[in-house]
Design a protein around this motif. Structure first.
Motif, PDB file in Angstrom:
ATOM      1  N   TYR A 144       7.794  14.375   1.586  1.00 36.32           N
ATOM      2  CA  TYR A 144       7.809  13.436   2.700  1.00 36.32           C
ATOM      3  C   TYR A 144       6.959  12.213   2.378  1.00 36.32           C
ATOM      4  CZ  TYR A 144       9.383  17.600   5.182  1.00 36.32           C
ATOM      5  OH  TYR A 144      10.072  18.719   5.563  1.00 36.32           O
ATOM      6  N   LEU A 145       7.379  11.095   2.922  1.00 34.39           N
ATOM      7  CA  LEU A 145       6.590   9.874   2.859  1.00 34.39           C
ATOM      8  C   LEU A 145       6.409   9.371   4.282  1.00 34.39           C
ATOM      9  CD1 LEU A 145       5.229   7.551   1.304  1.00 34.39           C
ATOM     10  CD2 LEU A 145       7.470   6.427   1.190  1.00 34.39           C
ATOM     11  N   HIS A 146       5.174   9.465   4.768  1.00 34.99           N
ATOM     12  CA  HIS A 146       4.857   8.959   6.098  1.00 34.99           C
ATOM     13  C   HIS A 146       4.471   7.488   5.974  1.00 34.99           C
ATOM     14  CE1 HIS A 146       4.235  12.980   8.292  1.00 34.99           C
ATOM     15  NE2 HIS A 146       4.759  13.256   7.104  1.00 34.99           N
ATOM     16  N   LEU A 147       5.189   6.663   6.690  1.00 34.98           N
ATOM     17  CA  LEU A 147       4.951   5.221   6.676  1.00 34.98           C
ATOM     18  C   LEU A 147       4.355   4.821   8.013  1.00 34.98           C
ATOM     19  CD1 LEU A 147       8.453   4.179   5.265  1.00 34.98           C
ATOM     20  CD2 LEU A 147       6.348   4.444   3.942  1.00 34.98           C
ATOM     21  N   ASN A 148       3.153   4.301   7.982  1.00 32.59           N
ATOM     22  CA  ASN A 148       2.460   3.886   9.205  1.00 32.59           C
ATOM     23  C   ASN A 148       2.078   2.412   9.119  1.00 32.59           C
ATOM     24  OD1 ASN A 148       2.310   6.656  10.334  1.00 32.59           O
ATOM     25  ND2 ASN A 148       0.892   6.993   8.639  1.00 32.59           N
ATOM     26  N   THR A 149       1.848   1.836  10.273  1.00 31.84           N
ATOM     27  CA  THR A 149       1.439   0.427  10.348  1.00 31.84           C
ATOM     28  C   THR A 149       2.331  -0.437   9.472  1.00 31.84           C
ATOM     29  OG1 THR A 149      -0.828   1.333  10.463  1.00 31.84           O
ATOM     30  CG2 THR A 149      -0.608  -1.043  10.469  1.00 31.84           C
ATOM     31  N   LEU A 150       3.609  -0.298   9.668  1.00 28.11           N
ATOM     32  CA  LEU A 150       4.572  -0.979   8.817  1.00 28.11           C
ATOM     33  C   LEU A 150       4.542  -2.488   9.018  1.00 28.11           C
ATOM     34  CD1 LEU A 150       7.443   1.610   9.064  1.00 28.11           C
ATOM     35  CD2 LEU A 150       6.469   0.746   6.932  1.00 28.11           C
ATOM     36  N   LYS A 151       4.805  -3.179   7.932  1.00 32.77           N
ATOM     37  CA  LYS A 151       4.839  -4.637   7.918  1.00 32.77           C
ATOM     38  C   LYS A 151       6.240  -5.093   7.506  1.00 32.77           C
ATOM     39  CE  LYS A 151       0.094  -4.620   6.102  1.00 32.77           C
ATOM     40  NZ  LYS A 151      -0.773  -5.080   4.986  1.00 32.77           N
ATOM     41  N   PRO A 152       6.625  -6.293   7.888  1.00 34.05           N
ATOM     42  CA  PRO A 152       7.943  -6.786   7.452  1.00 34.05           C
ATOM     43  C   PRO A 152       8.118  -6.741   5.934  1.00 34.05           C
ATOM     44  CG  PRO A 152       7.093  -8.174   9.196  1.00 34.05           C
ATOM     45  CD  PRO A 152       5.999  -7.209   8.852  1.00 34.05           C
ATOM     46  N   GLU A 153       7.054  -6.943   5.195  1.00 30.05           N
ATOM     47  CA  GLU A 153       7.148  -6.908   3.730  1.00 30.05           C
ATOM     48  C   GLU A 153       7.352  -5.500   3.174  1.00 30.05           C
ATOM     49  OE1 GLU A 153       4.740  -8.307   5.578  1.00 30.05           O
ATOM     50  OE2 GLU A 153       2.766  -8.106   4.613  1.00 30.05           O
ATOM     51  N   ASP A 154       7.298  -4.501   4.024  1.00 28.58           N
ATOM     52  CA  ASP A 154       7.624  -3.136   3.599  1.00 28.58           C
ATOM     53  C   ASP A 154       9.131  -2.884   3.625  1.00 28.58           C
ATOM     54  OD1 ASP A 154       4.741  -2.011   5.407  1.00 28.58           O
ATOM     55  OD2 ASP A 154       4.930  -2.254   3.232  1.00 28.58           O
ATOM     56  N   THR A 155       9.893  -3.828   4.086  1.00 26.49           N
ATOM     57  CA  THR A 155      11.350  -3.699   4.102  1.00 26.49           C
ATOM     58  C   THR A 155      11.872  -3.522   2.685  1.00 26.49           C
ATOM     59  OG1 THR A 155      11.620  -4.989   6.120  1.00 26.49           O
ATOM     60  CG2 THR A 155      13.508  -4.879   4.629  1.00 26.49           C
ATOM     61  N   ALA A 156      12.590  -2.428   2.470  1.00 28.01           N
ATOM     62  CA  ALA A 156      13.078  -2.107   1.121  1.00 28.01           C
ATOM     63  C   ALA A 156      13.932  -0.847   1.192  1.00 28.01           C
ATOM     64  CB  ALA A 156      11.917  -1.877   0.162  1.00 28.01           C
ATOM     65  N   VAL A 157      14.620  -0.594   0.097  1.00 27.58           N
ATOM     66  CA  VAL A 157      15.239   0.709  -0.097  1.00 27.58           C
ATOM     67  C   VAL A 157      14.203   1.599  -0.780  1.00 27.58           C
ATOM     68  CG1 VAL A 157      17.085   1.999  -1.209  1.00 27.58           C
ATOM     69  CG2 VAL A 157      17.545  -0.276  -0.286  1.00 27.58           C
ATOM     70  N   TYR A 158      13.953   2.742  -0.194  1.00 27.15           N
ATOM     71  CA  TYR A 158      12.947   3.674  -0.703  1.00 27.15           C
ATOM     72  C   TYR A 158      13.641   4.811  -1.437  1.00 27.15           C
ATOM     73  CZ  TYR A 158       9.228   1.309   1.810  1.00 27.15           C
ATOM     74  OH  TYR A 158       8.313   0.377   2.234  1.00 27.15           O
ATOM     75  N   TYR A 159      13.122   5.120  -2.630  1.00 27.20           N
ATOM     76  CA  TYR A 159      13.698   6.150  -3.496  1.00 27.20           C
ATOM     77  C   TYR A 159      12.656   7.234  -3.784  1.00 27.20           C
ATOM     78  CZ  TYR A 159      17.078   2.463  -4.646  1.00 27.20           C
ATOM     79  OH  TYR A 159      18.025   1.473  -4.586  1.00 27.20           O
ATOM     80  N   CYS A 160      13.126   8.458  -3.926  1.00 25.42           N
ATOM     81  CA  CYS A 160      12.251   9.521  -4.396  1.00 25.42           C
ATOM     82  C   CYS A 160      12.652   9.894  -5.825  1.00 25.42           C
ATOM     83  CB  CYS A 160      12.318  10.741  -3.489  1.00 25.42           C
ATOM     84  SG  CYS A 160      13.941  11.484  -3.324  1.00 25.42           S
ATOM     85  N   ALA A 161      11.692  10.463  -6.542  1.00 29.60           N
ATOM     86  CA  ALA A 161      11.931  10.839  -7.933  1.00 29.60           C
ATOM     87  C   ALA A 161      11.066  12.033  -8.286  1.00 29.60           C
ATOM     88  CB  ALA A 161      11.632   9.668  -8.862  1.00 29.60           C
ATOM     89  N   ALA A 162      11.491  12.772  -9.295  1.00 32.42           N
ATOM     90  CA  ALA A 162      10.760  13.949  -9.767  1.00 32.42           C
ATOM     91  C   ALA A 162      10.397  13.763 -11.220  1.00 32.42           C
ATOM     92  CB  ALA A 162      11.616  15.205  -9.600  1.00 32.42           C
ATOM     93  N   GLY A 163       9.160  14.141 -11.577  1.00 30.81           N
ATOM     94  CA  GLY A 163       8.711  13.991 -12.954  1.00 30.81           C
ATOM     95  C   GLY A 163       7.614  14.976 -13.299  1.00 30.81           C
ATOM     96  N   PRO A 164       7.153  14.923 -14.520  1.00 31.79           N
ATOM     97  CA  PRO A 164       6.197  15.916 -14.990  1.00 31.79           C
ATOM     98  C   PRO A 164       4.756  15.679 -14.551  1.00 31.79           C
ATOM     99  CG  PRO A 164       6.729  14.396 -16.751  1.00 31.79           C
ATOM    100  CD  PRO A 164       7.627  14.038 -15.604  1.00 31.79           C
ATOM    101  N   ASN A 165       4.398  14.441 -14.211  1.00 35.27           N
ATOM    102  CA  ASN A 165       2.997  14.131 -13.945  1.00 35.27           C
ATOM    103  C   ASN A 165       2.895  13.045 -12.889  1.00 35.27           C
ATOM    104  OD1 ASN A 165       0.350  12.803 -14.224  1.00 35.27           O
ATOM    105  ND2 ASN A 165       0.080  14.205 -15.931  1.00 35.27           N
ATOM    106  N   TYR A 166       2.081  13.268 -11.887  1.00 34.07           N
ATOM    107  CA  TYR A 166       2.038  12.328 -10.765  1.00 34.07           C
ATOM    108  C   TYR A 166       1.410  10.992 -11.148  1.00 34.07           C
ATOM    109  CZ  TYR A 166      -2.981  12.896  -9.797  1.00 34.07           C
ATOM    110  OH  TYR A 166      -4.351  12.885  -9.860  1.00 34.07           O
ATOM    111  N   ARG A 167       0.708  10.938 -12.288  1.00 36.48           N
ATOM    112  CA  ARG A 167       0.123   9.674 -12.731  1.00 36.48           C
ATOM    113  C   ARG A 167       0.961   9.008 -13.823  1.00 36.48           C
ATOM    114  NH1 ARG A 167      -5.096   8.431 -11.118  1.00 36.48           N
ATOM    115  NH2 ARG A 167      -4.566   6.428 -12.080  1.00 36.48           N
TER     116      ARG A 167
END
Length: 119
Positions: free
Chosen positions: A79-102
């Motif tokens: 899940y991605l909780h988006l709070n205090t959203l701004k107009p500049e947050d307008t976008a297509v949001y994608y999720c992805a899976a990988g081996p390392n979070y960094r």
């Protein structure tokens, strides 16, 4: 492998949304999960990520504490909780899976969900 993002929509500035990404076809609990976004006319950018264990998160500077990532391994969902959203947050949001979070390398990608923030 499938990553199905959902939860996008139209929200006023200052509002909140919760995006979901349901995973299947791989061992979800073994993978770090990341969220990215792409605004109109701009390149895709990293938003944040969560480790495979769920106890570490990493966010882009622009998040400024407004977003939070959680995972539910029982439901194979991140899940991605988006709070205090701004107009500049307008976008297509994608999720992805990988081996390392960094890491910048992600192995599996889902289709996006559109978030539109009105002023």
């Amino acid at each position: 492998v499938q990553l199905q993002a959902s939860g996008g929509g139209l929200v006023q500035a200052g509002g909140s949304l919760r995006l979901s990404c349901a995973a299947s076809g791989f061992t979800f609990s073994n993978y770090a999960m990341g969220w990215f976004r792409q605004a109109p006319g701009k390149e895709r950018e990293f938003v944040g990520s969560i480790s495979w264990s769920g106890n570490r998160q990493y966010y882009a500077d622009f998040v400024e504490g407004r977003f939070a990532i959680f995972r539910d391994d029982a439901e194979n969902t991140v899940y991605l909780h988006l709070n205090t959203l701004k107009p500049e947050d307008t976008a297509v949001y994608y999720c992805a899976a990988g081996p390392n979070y960094r890491s910048e390398e992600y192995q599996y990608w889902g289709q996006g969900t559109l978030v539109t923030v009105s002023s």
